[in-house]
Design a protein around this motif. Structure first.
Motif, mmCIF file in Angstrom:
data_model
loop_
_atom_site.group_PDB
_atom_site.id
_atom_site.type_symbol
_atom_site.label_atom_id
_atom_site.label_comp_id
_atom_site.label_asym_id
_atom_site.label_seq_id
_atom_site.Cartn_x
_atom_site.Cartn_y
_atom_site.Cartn_z
ATOM 1 N N ASP A 124 17.433 0.202 57.630
ATOM 2 C CA ASP A 124 16.614 -0.982 57.938
ATOM 3 C C ASP A 124 15.684 -1.375 56.788
ATOM 4 O O ASP A 124 14.547 -1.788 57.003
ATOM 5 N N LEU A 125 16.192 -1.268 55.572
ATOM 6 C CA LEU A 125 15.406 -1.643 54.395
ATOM 7 C C LEU A 125 15.931 -2.907 53.725
ATOM 8 O O LEU A 125 15.262 -3.468 52.852
ATOM 9 N N ALA A 126 17.098 -3.375 54.128
ATOM 10 C CA ALA A 126 17.767 -4.457 53.398
ATOM 11 C C ALA A 126 16.972 -5.749 53.396
ATOM 12 O O ALA A 126 17.019 -6.510 52.427
ATOM 13 N N GLY A 127 16.232 -6.014 54.457
ATOM 14 C CA GLY A 127 15.482 -7.257 54.538
ATOM 15 C C GLY A 127 14.252 -7.314 53.645
ATOM 16 O O GLY A 127 13.596 -8.362 53.560
ATOM 17 N N LEU A 128 13.951 -6.223 52.963
ATOM 18 C CA LEU A 128 12.734 -6.152 52.157
ATOM 19 C C LEU A 128 12.961 -6.480 50.686
ATOM 20 O O LEU A 128 12.001 -6.572 49.927
ATOM 21 N N VAL A 129 14.235 -6.636 50.275
ATOM 22 C CA VAL A 129 14.537 -6.946 48.875
ATOM 23 C C VAL A 129 15.468 -8.149 48.806
ATOM 24 O O VAL A 129 16.180 -8.456 49.766
ATOM 25 N N VAL A 163 18.324 2.629 43.511
ATOM 26 C CA VAL A 163 18.560 3.006 44.908
ATOM 27 C C VAL A 163 18.598 4.517 45.087
ATOM 28 O O VAL A 163 17.711 5.111 45.710
ATOM 29 N N ASP A 164 19.617 5.164 44.540
ATOM 30 C CA ASP A 164 19.852 6.577 44.833
ATOM 31 C C ASP A 164 18.800 7.481 44.202
ATOM 32 O O ASP A 164 18.561 7.444 42.992
ATOM 33 N N HIS A 165 18.171 8.257 45.061
ATOM 34 C CA HIS A 165 17.135 9.224 44.681
ATOM 35 C C HIS A 165 15.850 8.564 44.189
ATOM 36 O O HIS A 165 14.950 9.256 43.708
ATOM 37 N N LEU A 208 14.915 5.296 46.162
ATOM 38 C CA LEU A 208 14.583 4.813 47.504
ATOM 39 C C LEU A 208 15.093 5.752 48.591
ATOM 40 O O LEU A 208 14.428 5.952 49.610
ATOM 41 N N LEU A 209 16.267 6.308 48.381
ATOM 42 C CA LEU A 209 16.895 7.094 49.446
ATOM 43 C C LEU A 209 17.896 8.088 48.874
ATOM 44 O O LEU A 209 18.296 7.991 47.710
ATOM 45 N N ALA A 210 18.286 9.020 49.718
ATOM 46 C CA ALA A 210 19.396 9.928 49.418
ATOM 47 C C ALA A 210 20.517 9.597 50.381
ATOM 48 O O ALA A 210 20.293 9.510 51.595
ATOM 49 N N ALA A 211 21.708 9.380 49.854
ATOM 50 C CA ALA A 211 22.831 8.917 50.677
ATOM 51 C C ALA A 211 23.696 10.051 51.208
ATOM 52 O O ALA A 211 24.711 9.796 51.861
ATOM 53 N N ASP A 235 24.865 -1.739 52.078
ATOM 54 C CA ASP A 235 25.104 -0.827 53.200
ATOM 55 C C ASP A 235 24.094 0.315 53.212
ATOM 56 O O ASP A 235 23.624 0.733 54.282
ATOM 57 N N LYS A 236 23.771 0.843 52.045
ATOM 58 C CA LYS A 236 22.815 1.952 51.984
ATOM 59 C C LYS A 236 21.450 1.536 52.509
ATOM 60 O O LYS A 236 20.836 2.243 53.319
ATOM 61 N N LEU A 237 20.950 0.389 52.070
ATOM 62 C CA LEU A 237 19.647 -0.053 52.535
ATOM 63 C C LEU A 237 19.685 -0.493 53.989
ATOM 64 O O LEU A 237 18.754 -0.204 54.755
ATOM 65 N N ALA A 238 20.770 -1.159 54.388
ATOM 66 C CA ALA A 238 20.869 -1.623 55.771
ATOM 67 C C ALA A 238 20.898 -0.461 56.755
ATOM 68 O O ALA A 238 20.375 -0.564 57.873
#
Length: 228
Positions: A128-133, A8-10, A12-15, A122-125
């Motif tokens: 709007d990425l949570a539904g993809l995994v 996830v971190d770095h 897919l995204l940076a939190a 929570d990070k993906l949601a």
């Protein structure tokens, strides 16, 4: 089939440091100990980070505290989730790659992350990425201190859900640290590394990554690489 396990971190995204904001009040609420600092976290599991952080505060055995700590930490993070939209961001190409892979019937996407599951969700949601995994078959920071075990847990969960054992040639771990690479190699699966965190492309290659990418911005090439 193809099973893609995302860090996830770095990757897919940076939190935006939101987890660190939640960590301190959760730690003090559970232990009663004044907060000082958090252990270095990149590429490590939350169990591993917690063990060192607690030790840094004079608590050598964190196990009696962990269940309560992770519960409070998840709640503190959820309370700050709105900050992700302003302090965090999705990395280049990620949304497009996840979306393209999600509509390929032979590809299953999940997470293998040092985050505990509620925080990863929570990070993906937030973006709007949570539904993809598929969160149910992932490996998370509560599973073990050793990151390689997270990959193994995910393999076991995927096998149970899909009623098949995934051949190592069908499995790809994507991450931005040497920990992600070594966890993949320990399980005999493909390691794809992205130099979007604090680890250089050269260091990722030296760790044994089968493929090293600067980022995921070449969407077509990345989808072909990961989706087969």
């Amino acid at each position: 089939m193809r099973l893609v396990m995302w860090d996830v971190d770095h990757t897919l995204l940076a939190a935006g440091g939101v987890a660190q904001l939640a960590y301190a009040p959760a730690f003090t609420a559970v232990t009663g100990v004044a907060w000082q600092q958090m252990a270095f976290s990149a590429g490590r599991t939350d169990r591993d980070i917690a063990a060192e952080t607690f030790a840094m505060h004079g608590i050598d055995d964190c196990e009696p505290h962990l269940d309560a700590f992770f519960t409070v930490f998840a709640a503190e993070f959820a309370a700050r989730r709105e900050l992700l939209a302003t302090r965090g961001y999705v990395l280049p190409g990620v949304r497009e790659v996840l979306t393209a892979l999600s509509i390929r019937p032979h590809v299953v996407q999940t997470l293998v992350t040092g985050n505990i599951r509620p925080v990863a969700l929570d990070k993906l949601a937030a973006f709007d990425l949570a539904g993809l995994v598929d969160f149910d078959i992932g490996g998370y920071g509560t599973d073990d201190i050793v990151r390689a075990t997270l990959v193994r847990r995910s393999l076991e969960r995927a096998a149970a859900k899909h009623s098949r054992v995934f051949d190592p040639a069908e499995v790809i771990v994507v991450g931005d640290t040497a920990h992600d690479v070594t966890a993949a190699l320990a399980n005999g699966v493909t390691a794809v590394a992205v130099a979007t965190g604090g680890t250089s492309a050269e260091a990722l290659a030296a760790a044994g990554a089968h493929v090293v990418l600067d980022d995921l911005s070449d969407v077509e090439a990345v989808v072909t690489l990961l989706g087969g």
